[in-house]
Design a protein around this motif. Structure first.
Motif, PDB file in Angstrom:
ATOM      1  N   ILE A  21       0.887  -1.165   0.000  1.00  0.00           N
ATOM      2  CA  ILE A  21       0.000   0.000   0.000  1.00  0.00           C
ATOM      3  C   ILE A  21       0.923   1.212   0.000  1.00  0.00           C
ATOM      4  O   ILE A  21       1.917   1.237   0.732  1.00  0.00           O
ATOM      5  CB  ILE A  21      -0.889   0.027   1.261  1.00  0.00           C
ATOM      6  CG1 ILE A  21      -1.692  -1.272   1.383  1.00  0.00           C
ATOM      7  CG2 ILE A  21      -1.821   1.235   1.239  1.00  0.00           C
ATOM      8  CD1 ILE A  21      -2.414  -1.426   2.734  1.00  0.00           C
ATOM      9  N   ASN A  65       1.384   5.747  -0.529  1.00  0.00           N
ATOM     10  CA  ASN A  65       0.734   7.052  -0.628  1.00  0.00           C
ATOM     11  C   ASN A  65       1.618   8.034  -1.363  1.00  0.00           C
ATOM     12  O   ASN A  65       2.834   7.864  -1.462  1.00  0.00           O
ATOM     13  CB  ASN A  65       0.315   7.580   0.746  1.00  0.00           C
ATOM     14  CG  ASN A  65       1.485   7.701   1.708  1.00  0.00           C
ATOM     15  OD1 ASN A  65       2.449   8.401   1.436  1.00  0.00           O
ATOM     16  ND2 ASN A  65       1.399   7.007   2.844  1.00  0.00           N
ATOM     17  N   ILE A  90      -2.976   5.563  -2.041  1.00  0.00           N
ATOM     18  CA  ILE A  90      -3.742   6.522  -1.252  1.00  0.00           C
ATOM     19  C   ILE A  90      -3.229   7.921  -1.593  1.00  0.00           C
ATOM     20  O   ILE A  90      -2.020   8.189  -1.473  1.00  0.00           O
ATOM     21  CB  ILE A  90      -3.548   6.275   0.267  1.00  0.00           C
ATOM     22  CG1 ILE A  90      -3.971   4.846   0.639  1.00  0.00           C
ATOM     23  CG2 ILE A  90      -4.321   7.316   1.093  1.00  0.00           C
ATOM     24  CD1 ILE A  90      -3.628   4.455   2.081  1.00  0.00           C
ATOM     25  N   ASN A  91      -4.151   8.807  -2.039  1.00  0.00           N
ATOM     26  CA  ASN A  91      -3.757  10.198  -2.308  1.00  0.00           C
ATOM     27  C   ASN A  91      -3.836  10.973  -0.998  1.00  0.00           C
ATOM     28  O   ASN A  91      -4.921  11.213  -0.475  1.00  0.00           O
ATOM     29  CB  ASN A  91      -4.681  10.812  -3.362  1.00  0.00           C
ATOM     30  CG  ASN A  91      -4.178  12.171  -3.810  1.00  0.00           C
ATOM     31  OD1 ASN A  91      -3.548  12.906  -3.038  1.00  0.00           O
ATOM     32  ND2 ASN A  91      -4.442  12.498  -5.060  1.00  0.00           N
ATOM     33  N   ARG A  92      -2.681  11.359  -0.470  1.00  0.00           N
ATOM     34  CA  ARG A  92      -2.670  11.930   0.876  1.00  0.00           C
ATOM     35  C   ARG A  92      -3.279  13.332   0.941  1.00  0.00           C
ATOM     36  O   ARG A  92      -3.567  13.836   2.025  1.00  0.00           O
ATOM     37  CB  ARG A  92      -1.253  11.933   1.461  1.00  0.00           C
ATOM     38  CG  ARG A  92      -0.268  12.835   0.797  1.00  0.00           C
ATOM     39  CD  ARG A  92       1.046  12.839   1.566  1.00  0.00           C
ATOM     40  NE  ARG A  92       2.075  13.553   0.849  1.00  0.00           N
ATOM     41  CZ  ARG A  92       2.195  14.872   0.837  1.00  0.00           C
ATOM     42  NH1 ARG A  92       1.335  15.629   1.509  1.00  0.00           N
ATOM     43  NH2 ARG A  92       3.156  15.456   0.146  1.00  0.00           N
ATOM     44  N   GLU A 148      -7.294  12.018   1.031  1.00  0.00           N
ATOM     45  CA  GLU A 148      -7.731  10.856   1.807  1.00  0.00           C
ATOM     46  C   GLU A 148      -6.992  10.823   3.139  1.00  0.00           C
ATOM     47  O   GLU A 148      -5.842  11.254   3.219  1.00  0.00           O
ATOM     48  CB  GLU A 148      -7.439   9.557   1.037  1.00  0.00           C
ATOM     49  CG  GLU A 148      -8.300   9.370  -0.206  1.00  0.00           C
ATOM     50  CD  GLU A 148      -7.946   8.085  -0.947  1.00  0.00           C
ATOM     51  OE1 GLU A 148      -8.714   7.118  -0.839  1.00  0.00           O
ATOM     52  OE2 GLU A 148      -6.893   8.053  -1.605  1.00  0.00           O
ATOM     53  N   ILE A 157      -4.907   8.884   5.516  1.00  0.00           N
ATOM     54  CA  ILE A 157      -4.053   7.711   5.276  1.00  0.00           C
ATOM     55  C   ILE A 157      -4.405   6.549   6.208  1.00  0.00           C
ATOM     56  O   ILE A 157      -4.655   5.428   5.757  1.00  0.00           O
ATOM     57  CB  ILE A 157      -2.557   8.090   5.413  1.00  0.00           C
ATOM     58  CG1 ILE A 157      -2.154   9.019   4.260  1.00  0.00           C
ATOM     59  CG2 ILE A 157      -1.678   6.830   5.414  1.00  0.00           C
ATOM     60  CD1 ILE A 157      -0.767   9.588   4.384  1.00  0.00           C
ATOM     61  N   ARG A 191      -7.827   4.978   5.554  1.00  0.00           N
ATOM     62  CA  ARG A 191      -7.848   4.208   4.295  1.00  0.00           C
ATOM     63  C   ARG A 191      -7.063   2.895   4.452  1.00  0.00           C
ATOM     64  O   ARG A 191      -7.484   1.856   3.936  1.00  0.00           O
ATOM     65  CB  ARG A 191      -7.245   5.073   3.183  1.00  0.00           C
ATOM     66  CG  ARG A 191      -7.270   4.452   1.827  1.00  0.00           C
ATOM     67  CD  ARG A 191      -8.659   4.470   1.183  1.00  0.00           C
ATOM     68  NE  ARG A 191      -8.595   3.718  -0.070  1.00  0.00           N
ATOM     69  CZ  ARG A 191      -9.095   2.488  -0.239  1.00  0.00           C
ATOM     70  NH1 ARG A 191      -9.777   1.904   0.722  1.00  0.00           N
ATOM     71  NH2 ARG A 191      -8.966   1.870  -1.388  1.00  0.00           N
ATOM     72  N   SER A 244      -1.490   3.637  11.366  1.00  0.00           N
ATOM     73  CA  SER A 244      -1.764   2.691  10.273  1.00  0.00           C
ATOM     74  C   SER A 244      -1.235   1.292  10.564  1.00  0.00           C
ATOM     75  O   SER A 244      -1.438   0.370   9.778  1.00  0.00           O
ATOM     76  CB  SER A 244      -1.106   3.187   8.972  1.00  0.00           C
ATOM     77  OG  SER A 244      -1.584   4.461   8.633  1.00  0.00           O
TER      78      SER A 244
END
Ligand SMILES: [Zn+2]
Length: 342
Positions: free
Chosen positions: A195, A197, A216-218, A221, A223, A226, A254
Motif C-alpha cells: 500500500i 501514498n 492513497i492520495n494523501r 484521503e 491515510i 484508508r 496505520s
C-alpha cells in the motif's frame, strides 16, 4: 576539472561551478572519472546548512556517483583501469565492533563521500578501494547513479531492519521519491502486499505500474483510515517511513498490533509528538535505519541486472545545470531519481 561547490549555505543560487585541481589517488585509493551523479534530499539539507553533517567551505556537493576507474593507487588489488564502479557512500573504518560484525553503516568513525573526500557533483573523485562496488554491464551509469542510495536504503529498511516477510503488508510513504519507488519494487518482488501514498494521482499511477497494490492520495484521503479500510481494520505489518512530521503519527495509526515502523528520515518535521499509550498497548515498534551495507547494494545490482527491479531515472542534467536539477527535486516533481551527467 569542474566541481559544483558551495561557499556559503543557502538556496540553489549558492551552487557554483568551480574549476579545481584534479584529485590524485594515494595508497589504497583509486580515482574515478564520474559519468553520472545522483541527487539526494540530503544534498538540499547540506546546501542549506541543516544536515547535521560537518561541512567546511568550499564544499563539493554530492555523495552518489557512477563512473570509470582512471587511476589506481599503490597497494590496490583486484581492480583495473576502466572498471565501471559505484563507490559505497561511506568509507567504514573496518576495525570497530560494528564493522567487524557486518554492521558497517553504523561504523563509529566512518568517512563519507563529499564530507571526508571530494564530492560527487564533479568530474572526478578519489575513494578508497574498499568502497568500490562493481556496476553490472547491463546497468547504465545513469541507472547506477539512481540505484545505490534508493535501493540500498530501501533494502536495509525493509529487510534488515524491518524484517518484512512474504505475505506481510507494508505501507510505503511517498512512493514517488527515490527510496519510496525503490521500496515498492523490492517489497513487491518479495511478495508483500504493498500500500503506498503520494501527493498526486500521477505518482500513484506510476507506482501501481511498479506493482503497488493500493494507492492513497494523501491530499484528499485520510491515510490511516484508508489503510484500515484496505486491511479490514487490522493495519499493516510494517510502515516504510522517511517523511516525518504529521506523516509519522499517521504511520503509527496505520500499523497493526505488534506492527513495526522503520524510519530513515524526517524532512517534514524532525521532532514529533506521538501518543505513547496506544503505542505500547498495541506492542508497536519504531525502528531506526541508516544507510545500508555494501553487500546489500550488490544484492540490488543482482536484481537490477536480471530485470527484477528497475532503477528509475526521472531526468538527467549536465553538471552545469545543477541548480535546475536541484530545484526540480525541491519541487518534488520527480518520480524516481534525478541525476547529473558529466
Ligand atoms: Zn567501523
Amino acid at each position: 576539472m569542474k566541481a559544483v561547490r558551495i561557499h556559503e549555505f543557502g538556496n540553489a543560487d549558492v551552487l557554483k561551478i568551480d574549476e579545481i585541481d584534479e584529485p590524485k589517488a594515494g595508497p589504497g585509493e583509486v580515482t574515478i572519472a564520474i559519468k553520472a551523479s545522483g541527487l539526494n534530499h540530503l544534498d538540499v539539507d547540506v546546501r542549506e546548512g541543516i544536515s547535521r553533517f560537518p561541512v567546511s567551505f568550499p564544499h563539493t556537493m554530492g555523495i552518489e556517483v557512477a563512473g570509470d576507474i582512471i587511476e589506481i593507487g599503490d597497494g590496490v588489488e583486484g581492480w583495473s583501469i576502466g572498471d565501471r564502479v559505484n563507490p559505497y557512500v561511506m568509507a567504514p573504518c573496518e576495525r570497530c565492533e560494528f564493522c567487524r560484525t557486518g554492521r558497517e553503516s553504523i561504523c563509529v568513525q566512518p568517512g563519507f563521500i563529499s564530507f571526508s573526500t571530494g564530492g560527487g557533483y564533479a568530474e572526478q573523485v578519489v575513494v578508497k578501494a574498499g568502497q568500490l562496488i562493481k556496476i553490472p554491464d547491463s546497468v547504465s551509469y545513469e541507472e547506477a547513479a539512481a540505484t545505490q542510495v534508493a535501493f540500498g536504503t530501501a533494502w536495509h529498511m525493509l529487510f534488515a531492519r524491518g524484517r518484512l516477510s512474504a505475505g506481510e503488508s507494508v505501507l510505503v510513504n511517498a512512493v514517488g521519491s527515490g527510496i519510496g519507488s525503490a521500496a515498492v519494487q523490492l517489497a513487491r518482488h518479495l511478495g508483500a502486499l504493498v500500500i503506498g501514498n503520494a501527493s498526486s494521482q500521477e505518482k500513484l499511477d506510476r507506482a501501481m505500474e511498479l506493482g503497488m497494490d493500493f494507492g492513497i492520495n494523501r491530499l484528499d484521503e485520510d491515510i490511516a483510515a484508508r489503510v484500515m479500510e484496505i486491511t479490514d481494520g487490522r493495519g499493516v505489518d510494517l510502515v516504510f517511513e522517511h517523511v516525518g512530521g504529521e506523516m509519522f503519527q499517521a504511520s503509527l495509526d496505520s500499523m497493526s498490533k505488534d506492527g513495526r515502523l522503520v524510519t530513515c528520515g524526517g524532512h517534514a518535521g524532525e521532532v514529533v509528538d506521538f501518543d505513547i499509550i496506544p503505542f505500547f498497548r498495541a506492542q508497536k515498534s519504531v525502528i531506526g535505519s541508516f544507510v545500508y551495507t555494501r553487500q546489500e547494494v550488490d544484492r540490488c545490482y543482482e536484481l537490477a541486472a536480471r530485470g527484477a527491479i528497475k532503477p528509475l531515472v526521472h531526468a538527467a542534467f549536465p553538471l552545469e545545470e545543477v541548480a535546475d536539477a536541484m530545484r526540480m527535486m525541491e519541487r518534488r516533481e520527480q518520480f524516481g531519481k534525478i541525476v547529473l551527467t558529466s
